[in-house]
Design an enzyme around this catalytic site. Structure first.
Site, mmCIF file in Angstrom:
data_model
loop_
_atom_site.group_PDB
_atom_site.id
_atom_site.type_symbol
_atom_site.label_atom_id
_atom_site.label_comp_id
_atom_site.label_asym_id
_atom_site.label_seq_id
_atom_site.Cartn_x
_atom_site.Cartn_y
_atom_site.Cartn_z
ATOM 1 N N GLU A 1 42.585 36.515 5.460
ATOM 2 C CA GLU A 1 42.466 35.109 5.904
ATOM 3 C C GLU A 1 42.373 35.016 7.427
ATOM 4 O O GLU A 1 43.067 34.222 8.060
ATOM 5 C CB GLU A 1 43.673 34.295 5.414
ATOM 6 C CG GLU A 1 43.936 34.421 3.924
ATOM 7 C CD GLU A 1 45.107 33.582 3.411
ATOM 8 O OE1 GLU A 1 45.657 32.768 4.180
ATOM 9 O OE2 GLU A 1 45.467 33.745 2.235
ATOM 10 N N ASP B 1 50.127 38.447 2.170
ATOM 11 C CA ASP B 1 51.173 37.789 2.975
ATOM 12 C C ASP B 1 50.733 37.678 4.434
ATOM 13 O O ASP B 1 49.738 38.274 4.841
ATOM 14 C CB ASP B 1 52.492 38.583 2.881
ATOM 15 C CG ASP B 1 53.714 37.684 2.986
ATOM 16 O OD1 ASP B 1 53.652 36.634 3.658
ATOM 17 O OD2 ASP B 1 54.754 38.046 2.386
ATOM 18 N N GLU C 1 52.851 35.618 -0.455
ATOM 19 C CA GLU C 1 53.938 35.209 0.450
ATOM 20 C C GLU C 1 55.342 35.241 -0.161
ATOM 21 O O GLU C 1 56.120 34.305 0.017
ATOM 22 C CB GLU C 1 53.658 33.815 1.007
ATOM 23 C CG GLU C 1 52.343 33.712 1.747
ATOM 24 C CD GLU C 1 52.078 32.310 2.308
ATOM 25 O OE1 GLU C 1 52.859 31.386 2.024
ATOM 26 O OE2 GLU C 1 51.087 32.148 3.030
HETATM 27 C C1 XIL Z 1 45.814 26.557 3.266
HETATM 28 C C2 XIL Z 1 44.550 25.717 3.156
HETATM 29 O O1 XIL Z 1 43.607 26.172 4.111
HETATM 30 C C3 XIL Z 1 44.864 24.248 3.395
HETATM 31 O O2 XIL Z 1 43.727 23.465 3.103
HETATM 32 C C4 XIL Z 1 46.032 23.805 2.519
HETATM 33 O O3 XIL Z 1 46.402 22.481 2.860
HETATM 34 C C5 XIL Z 1 47.226 24.716 2.696
HETATM 35 O O4 XIL Z 1 46.830 26.053 2.429
HETATM 36 N N1 XIL Z 1 48.060 31.118 3.441
HETATM 37 C C6 XIL Z 1 47.359 31.054 2.267
HETATM 38 C C7 XIL Z 1 46.332 29.989 2.084
HETATM 39 O O5 XIL Z 1 47.521 31.923 1.422
HETATM 40 O O6 XIL Z 1 46.242 29.587 0.755
HETATM 41 C C8 XIL Z 1 46.598 28.808 2.975
HETATM 42 O O7 XIL Z 1 45.522 27.872 2.852
HETATM 43 C C9 XIL Z 1 46.785 29.272 4.395
HETATM 44 C C10 XIL Z 1 47.974 30.168 4.521
#
Ligand code: XIL
Length: 378
Positions: free
Chosen positions: A286, A217, A161
């Site tokens: 994700e 990202d 990110e």
């Molecule tokens: C999130 C987790 O799921 C949560 O438990 C935490 O509080 C915050 O982070 N992008 C990412 C992940 O790269 O690491 C994030 O995960 C979600 C957004």
């Protein structure tokens, strides 16, 4: 003969009944009869989900993870604030992450490393001090973590990110350096400027010349942000290769894919094609698809925003559309990972974005992923 016919008829009725009771209407919990998702995609890509300490202790989660997925990402346990010491010079804490990694590898499940450098979930001291100290902190962190896990990690998110959430409209998208999270947002940028990205990738590449390295990202279905990221990755790779290196510095781009039922699958496709055109792999890293758009960390119980059949169908259709696109690019997509098993424990719980509901029942979205083309035809 009559008896045989009658028996055959009864048999047919039973068969039909059994088939109907496991169809896609409503959420069903019949896990024992269902397809293993990872096998559906065996010839396409690795199929992943997240793991965390809570899942590891819960047999119901572990059954789902081991049955359906062949690669995992630690939800939080491998982030810098979890591994790095509280204070500069202190001890690294690998215990929690090691438990996850070792348990998964023992079950023949691969591990994707998430994440080495991020502006969030990082120890404050890491980005404090002179540029030289901060540079050293970044290099030490990457070296320490990658050495600890060498040989155990399938691929790493090296930088997460770094680009602005919404790139500056009306500005030059080729100049990726002006589209980075800046002083207010990123401690790394504040001290090191845009150089920290190249430094991170070069350090990681030197730490392990063979492992797959990713830039990860969100909002990469937005064509402007995708363009910035593509330019950044291409420029860093071109420079690295112009020095006589034969492989890429950055192997791939991770599209986080935190989507919702309005996300345009054709736009996702466009970004995938753009990234392929610059010669890198694309991970869907994700994936989740919110029904109600509630935003990040909207923790709830998954029951907070009840959904009806038609909303669940829209969500399922979106999953099917997206997987149909991913399948078309299988040569370029090593991994599709989802961010959560069930709606209750998802980081976007109130958006009900997962394949399992808050009682671990299979949602329509599950069946959509299990057979996207059949689902879309129906
Ligand atoms: C999130 C987790 O799921 C949560 O438990 C935490 O509080 C915050 O982070 N992008 C990412 C992940 O790269 O690491 C994030 O995960 C979600 C957004």
């Amino acid at each position: 003969m009559k008896i045989i016919c009658r028996l055959f008829f009864v048999f047919l009725v039973i068969l039909t009944f059994a088939a109907c009771s496991s169809t896609q209407s409503g959420n069903s919990k019949k896990t024992e009869q269902i397809q293993e998702l990872k096998n559906v995609y065996n010839d396409y890509f690795l199929l992943g989900n997240i793991i965390n300490n809570r899942y590891l202790r819960d047999p119901e989660y572990m059954e789902i993870i081991t049955k359906h997925f062949n690669i995992v990402t630690a939800e939080n346990e491998m982030k810098p604030d979890q591994l790095a010491p509280r204070e500069r010079g202190g001890q690294y804490n690998f215990a929690n992450a090691d438990r996850l990694v070792n348990e998964m590898l023992a079950q023949n499940i691969k591990v994707h490393g998430h994440t080495l450098v991020w502006h969030k979930q990082t120890r404050a001291w890491m980005t404090q001090g002179t540029p030289e100290q901060v540079r050293q902190n970044l290099v030490n962190h990457i070296n320490t973590v990658m050495a600890h896990y060498k040989g155990k990690i399938f691929s790493w998110d090296v930088v997460n990110e770094a680009v602005l959430e919404r790139v500056n409209p009306g500005t030059n998208l080729n100049d990726w350096k002006i589209q980075l999270r800046n002083e207010e947002d990123s401690g790394w940028f504040r001290v090191l400027g845009s150089d920290y990205i190249e430094l991170a990738f070069r350090t990681a590449r030197a730490a392990d010349p063979d492992v797959m390295l990713y830039y990860n990202d969100y909002n990469l279905n937005n064509s402007r942000k995708a363009q910035v990221v593509a330019n950044m990755v291409k420029q860093l790779n071109d420079k690295y290769k112009s020095e006589g290196n034969t492989r890429n510095l950055i192997d791939g781009i991770g599209m986080q894919a935190h989507y919702n039922i309005n996300t345009s699958a054709p736009q996702v496709r466009q970004s995938i094609e753009l990234f392929i055109s610059i010669g890198v792999k694309v991970d869907i890293s994700e994936l989740d698809v919110e029904i109600k758009i509630v935003g990040s960390n909207s923790f709830g119980t998954g029951k907070d925003s009840p959904t009806n059949e038609s909303e669940q169908k829209l969500q399922a259709i979106k999953y099917a559309e997206l997987f149909s696109v991913f399948m078309e690019y299988k040569e370029h997509i090593p991994r599709v990972s989802m961010w959560g098993i069930d709606d209750e424990s998802s980081w976007k719980s109130m958006g009900n974005p997962c394949l399992w509901d808050n009682g671990f029942n299979l949602k329509q979205a599950f069946f959509a992923v299990a057979d996207p083309s059949k689902f879309l035809i129906q």
